[in-house]
Design a protein around this motif. Structure first.
Motif, PDB file in Angstrom:
ATOM      1  N   MET A  31       0.858  -1.189   0.000  1.00 48.54           N
ATOM      2  CA  MET A  31       0.000   0.000   0.000  1.00 48.54           C
ATOM      3  C   MET A  31       0.891   1.235   0.000  1.00 48.54           C
ATOM      4  N   VAL A  32       0.714   2.133  -0.969  1.00 46.02           N
ATOM      5  CA  VAL A  32       1.530   3.336  -1.067  1.00 46.02           C
ATOM      6  C   VAL A  32       0.756   4.526  -0.507  1.00 46.02           C
ATOM      7  N   ARG A  33       1.506   5.511  -0.082  1.00 44.16           N
ATOM      8  CA  ARG A  33       0.879   6.746   0.396  1.00 44.16           C
ATOM      9  C   ARG A  33       0.019   7.332  -0.725  1.00 44.16           C
ATOM     10  N   PRO A  34      -1.187   7.777  -0.418  1.00 47.17           N
ATOM     11  CA  PRO A  34      -2.133   8.112  -1.484  1.00 47.17           C
ATOM     12  C   PRO A  34      -1.951   9.483  -2.125  1.00 47.17           C
ATOM     13  N   LEU A  35      -1.008  10.279  -1.647  1.00 49.70           N
ATOM     14  CA  LEU A  35      -0.805  11.603  -2.211  1.00 49.70           C
ATOM     15  C   LEU A  35      -0.158  11.510  -3.585  1.00 49.70           C
ATOM     16  N   ARG A  36      -0.659  12.301  -4.545  1.00 49.44           N
ATOM     17  CA  ARG A  36      -0.048  12.350  -5.870  1.00 49.44           C
ATOM     18  C   ARG A  36      -0.412  13.663  -6.563  1.00 49.44           C
ATOM     19  N   ALA A  37       0.392  13.995  -7.560  1.00 48.37           N
ATOM     20  CA  ALA A  37       0.105  15.137  -8.420  1.00 48.37           C
ATOM     21  C   ALA A  37      -0.141  14.599  -9.823  1.00 48.37           C
ATOM     22  N   ASP A  38      -1.361  14.723 -10.283  1.00 52.01           N
ATOM     23  CA  ASP A  38      -1.714  14.294 -11.633  1.00 52.01           C
ATOM     24  C   ASP A  38      -1.532  15.472 -12.585  1.00 52.01           C
ATOM     25  N   ILE A  39      -0.809  15.245 -13.682  1.00 55.69           N
ATOM     26  CA  ILE A  39      -0.483  16.288 -14.635  1.00 55.69           C
ATOM     27  C   ILE A  39      -1.197  15.993 -15.951  1.00 55.69           C
ATOM     28  N   ASP A  40      -2.081  16.891 -16.347  1.00 62.01           N
ATOM     29  CA  ASP A  40      -2.903  16.733 -17.546  1.00 62.01           C
ATOM     30  C   ASP A  40      -2.205  17.448 -18.708  1.00 62.01           C
ATOM     31  N   LEU A  41      -1.497  16.690 -19.534  1.00 59.74           N
ATOM     32  CA  LEU A  41      -0.727  17.287 -20.618  1.00 59.74           C
ATOM     33  C   LEU A  41      -1.625  17.827 -21.726  1.00 59.74           C
ATOM     34  N   GLU A  42      -2.810  17.277 -21.882  1.00 61.60           N
ATOM     35  CA  GLU A  42      -3.743  17.827 -22.866  1.00 61.60           C
ATOM     36  C   GLU A  42      -4.217  19.210 -22.420  1.00 61.60           C
ATOM     37  N   ALA A  43      -4.436  19.396 -21.115  1.00 62.80           N
ATOM     38  CA  ALA A  43      -4.789  20.721 -20.611  1.00 62.80           C
ATOM     39  C   ALA A  43      -3.642  21.710 -20.824  1.00 62.80           C
ATOM     40  N   LEU A  44      -2.404  21.239 -20.654  1.00 66.41           N
ATOM     41  CA  LEU A  44      -1.242  22.088 -20.923  1.00 66.41           C
ATOM     42  C   LEU A  44      -1.253  22.570 -22.366  1.00 66.41           C
ATOM     43  N   ARG A  45      -1.490  21.667 -23.291  1.00 65.61           N
ATOM     44  CA  ARG A  45      -1.540  22.057 -24.699  1.00 65.61           C
ATOM     45  C   ARG A  45      -2.713  22.994 -24.977  1.00 65.61           C
ATOM     46  N   HIS A  46      -3.850  22.730 -24.349  1.00 69.65           N
ATOM     47  CA  HIS A  46      -4.995  23.632 -24.508  1.00 69.65           C
ATOM     48  C   HIS A  46      -4.631  25.054 -24.090  1.00 69.65           C
ATOM     49  N   ASN A  47      -3.971  25.186 -22.963  1.00 67.66           N
ATOM     50  CA  ASN A  47      -3.624  26.520 -22.468  1.00 67.66           C
ATOM     51  C   ASN A  47      -2.596  27.193 -23.375  1.00 67.66           C
ATOM     52  N   TYR A  48      -1.640  26.398 -23.882  1.00 67.65           N
ATOM     53  CA  TYR A  48      -0.679  26.989 -24.814  1.00 67.65           C
ATOM     54  C   TYR A  48      -1.402  27.484 -26.070  1.00 67.65           C
ATOM     55  N   CYS A  49      -2.277  26.676 -26.606  1.00 69.31           N
ATOM     56  CA  CYS A  49      -3.000  27.076 -27.822  1.00 69.31           C
ATOM     57  C   CYS A  49      -3.853  28.314 -27.573  1.00 69.31           C
ATOM     58  N   LEU A  50      -4.407  28.430 -26.380  1.00 67.22           N
ATOM     59  CA  LEU A  50      -5.169  29.627 -26.044  1.00 67.22           C
ATOM     60  C   LEU A  50      -4.254  30.853 -26.101  1.00 67.22           C
ATOM     61  N   ALA A  51      -3.068  30.747 -25.496  1.00 72.12           N
ATOM     62  CA  ALA A  51      -2.113  31.863 -25.535  1.00 72.12           C
ATOM     63  C   ALA A  51      -1.710  32.179 -26.971  1.00 72.12           C
ATOM     64  N   ARG A  52      -1.415  31.160 -27.724  1.00 71.73           N
ATOM     65  CA  ARG A  52      -1.002  31.349 -29.127  1.00 71.73           C
ATOM     66  C   ARG A  52      -2.086  32.032 -29.945  1.00 71.73           C
ATOM     67  N   ASP A  53      -3.329  31.583 -29.772  1.00 69.64           N
ATOM     68  CA  ASP A  53      -4.416  32.102 -30.594  1.00 69.64           C
ATOM     69  C   ASP A  53      -4.828  33.513 -30.202  1.00 69.64           C
ATOM     70  N   LEU A  54      -4.491  33.927 -28.988  1.00 62.27           N
ATOM     71  CA  LEU A  54      -4.758  35.313 -28.598  1.00 62.27           C
ATOM     72  C   LEU A  54      -3.893  36.302 -29.361  1.00 62.27           C
ATOM     73  N   ALA A  55      -2.769  35.835 -29.876  1.00 63.76           N
ATOM     74  CA  ALA A  55      -1.820  36.721 -30.548  1.00 63.76           C
ATOM     75  C   ALA A  55      -1.347  36.057 -31.838  1.00 63.76           C
ATOM     76  N   PRO A  56      -2.214  35.976 -32.840  1.00 62.05           N
ATOM     77  CA  PRO A  56      -1.857  35.226 -34.052  1.00 62.05           C
ATOM     78  C   PRO A  56      -0.711  35.837 -34.845  1.00 62.05           C
ATOM     79  N   GLN A  57      -0.415  37.120 -34.613  1.00 62.58           N
ATOM     80  CA  GLN A  57       0.695  37.757 -35.314  1.00 62.58           C
ATOM     81  C   GLN A  57       2.019  37.580 -34.575  1.00 62.58           C
ATOM     82  N   SER A  58       1.974  36.996 -33.397  1.00 69.04           N
ATOM     83  CA  SER A  58       3.177  36.773 -32.589  1.00 69.04           C
ATOM     84  C   SER A  58       3.542  35.299 -32.598  1.00 69.04           C
ATOM     85  N   ARG A  59       4.781  35.026 -32.193  1.00 70.48           N
ATOM     86  CA  ARG A  59       5.180  33.668 -31.857  1.00 70.48           C
ATOM     87  C   ARG A  59       5.231  33.563 -30.336  1.00 70.48           C
ATOM     88  N   SER A  60       4.816  32.450 -29.808  1.00 70.09           N
ATOM     89  CA  SER A  60       4.692  32.301 -28.359  1.00 70.09           C
ATOM     90  C   SER A  60       5.697  31.284 -27.829  1.00 70.09           C
TER      91      SER A  60
END
Length: 366
Positions: A1-30
């Motif tokens: 039995m392992v200690r139940p604490l963990r950090a789950d990292i959602d890489l699809e959410a990471l990409r979603h947030n990056y795309c949001l930043a990118r699309d806010l400034a289509p004339q820029s590179r992010s």
């Protein structure tokens, strides 16, 4: 039995947030800013998730860049704090890094160096943050020197940092912008200006490059959220379980110093997470958590390995119930890390980067 604490990292959410930043400034590179172990989310895993989307990555220092290169990341990497000693220039050259230059000694070291190929350089302007960079009157002469050093320097840009882009009062921000716009026009210089809050709320600051940071990880950096920042998705979910339940009579106290006192007969859950894991010891009574997706509040001081939660109004909560410290619960309810940070009198950056190595990260990718 392992200690139940963990950090789950959602890489699809990471990409979603990056795309949001990118699309806010289509004339820029992010840029994708990955300093401080990708704000506590895991440097290499986050870089791999973003390398096909982001035209360049950014870290604070060479040590972080070396980790990425050793992991096989070939994307351009910007050193946001530049180099700390002249002998690091050989490493910058070998690893094909881009560097910020913010001090006279760095300029002299760079111009004295003979790289195998010219190094992309971003000249730092102190437009009002008053940390790093050259005062605006000094920039044109330095720009001319660097622009004329074709053997050492290429792709010269102006870079600066905003002190108040997150605030509702924009007066100071507007002053910084006027300074930077005047310099960029005088020098016909490409720019990298917008951090996360400026990317989200100040299109005027969108330059040739933007550098979204904390917003990539789902934290809203704005003093007052806007319609765009509300679309950010949490990337880290820190969660554990109830490992014990105590029944207290009215008047009994909980934890070190007995700070929390039961005002009624109460059920107190002991949760496997504490400041030894990075949860902030300054969290106040009532700091929210989600118990199986339902809100409850901290009761008593955080200990090294445990914290205690009042579950009196959650009769179904018991040993083994999942507790979300921040992020998204299994039922889809989100507890923003920014909200938890306010109860700790801090900011989300300190909570996310403070999650310690003994907390296992689990990566999820659609």
């Amino acid at each position: 039995m392992v200690r139940p604490l963990r950090a789950d990292i959602d890489l699809e959410a990471l990409r979603h947030n990056y795309c949001l930043a990118r699309d806010l400034a289509p004339q820029s590179r992010s840029l994708a800013v990955l300093k401080a172990d990708a704000y506590g989310h895991g440097l290499v895993a986050c870089a791999r998730a973003l390398e096909t989307l982001a035209p360049a990555l950014a870290v604070a220092c060479i040590e972080e860049a070396e980790v990425l290169r050793e992991a096989g990341i070939t994307s351009p990497i910007v050193l946001l704090e530049g180099f700390f000693t002249a002998d690091e220039l050989a490493c910058i050259d070998a690893l094909e890094l881009w560097t910020v230059v913010h001090s006279d000694w760095q300029v002299e070291a760079l111009l004295a160096f003979r790289p195998s190929r010219p190094i992309p350089v971003w000249l730092k302007v102190d437009s009002g943050m008053h940390r790093l960079g050259f005062t605006p009157p000094r920039v044109p002469a330095l720009w001319e020197r660097l622009a004329g050093a074709g053997a050492q320097v290429c792709d010269l840009h102006l870079v600066s940092h905003f002190a108040t882009a997150d605030q509702a009062d924009t007066a100071y921000f507007q002053g910084q912008m006027r300074t930077l716009e005047a310099l960029a026009a005088e020098l016909e210089a490409p720019t990298c200006l917008a951090n996360s809050p400026a990317t989200l709320s100040h299109p005027r600051a969108h330059g040739d490059w933007n550098r979204p940071g904390v917003m990539l990880y789902g934290s809203d950096p704005l003093e007052v959220a806007n319609a765009v920042s509300r679309r950010l998705k949490p990337v880290m979910t820190l969660s554990s379980e109830i490992i014990a339940v105590r029944h207290l009579a009215a008047g009994e106290r909980v934890g070190y110093g007995g700070r929390w006192q039961a005002q009624r007969a109460s059920r107190i859950a002991v949760v496997a997470c504490g400041y030894g894991d990075g949860y902030d010891r300054h969290a106040r009574d009532g700091t929210p958590v989600l118990v199986e997706g339902q809100r409850a509040g901290l009761a008593g001081k955080v200990s090294m390995d445990m914290l205690t939660v009042d579950i009196t109004d959650l009769p179904e909560a018991d040993i083994g119930s999942r507790v979300t410290l921040w992020g998204r619960a299994a039922n889809g309810v989100v507890l923003p890390v920014d909200e938890v940070a306010r109860y700790c009198d801090t900011i989300s950056y300190t909570l996310l980067t403070g999650v310690l190595p003994r907390v296992p990260r689990r990566y999820h990718d659609a």
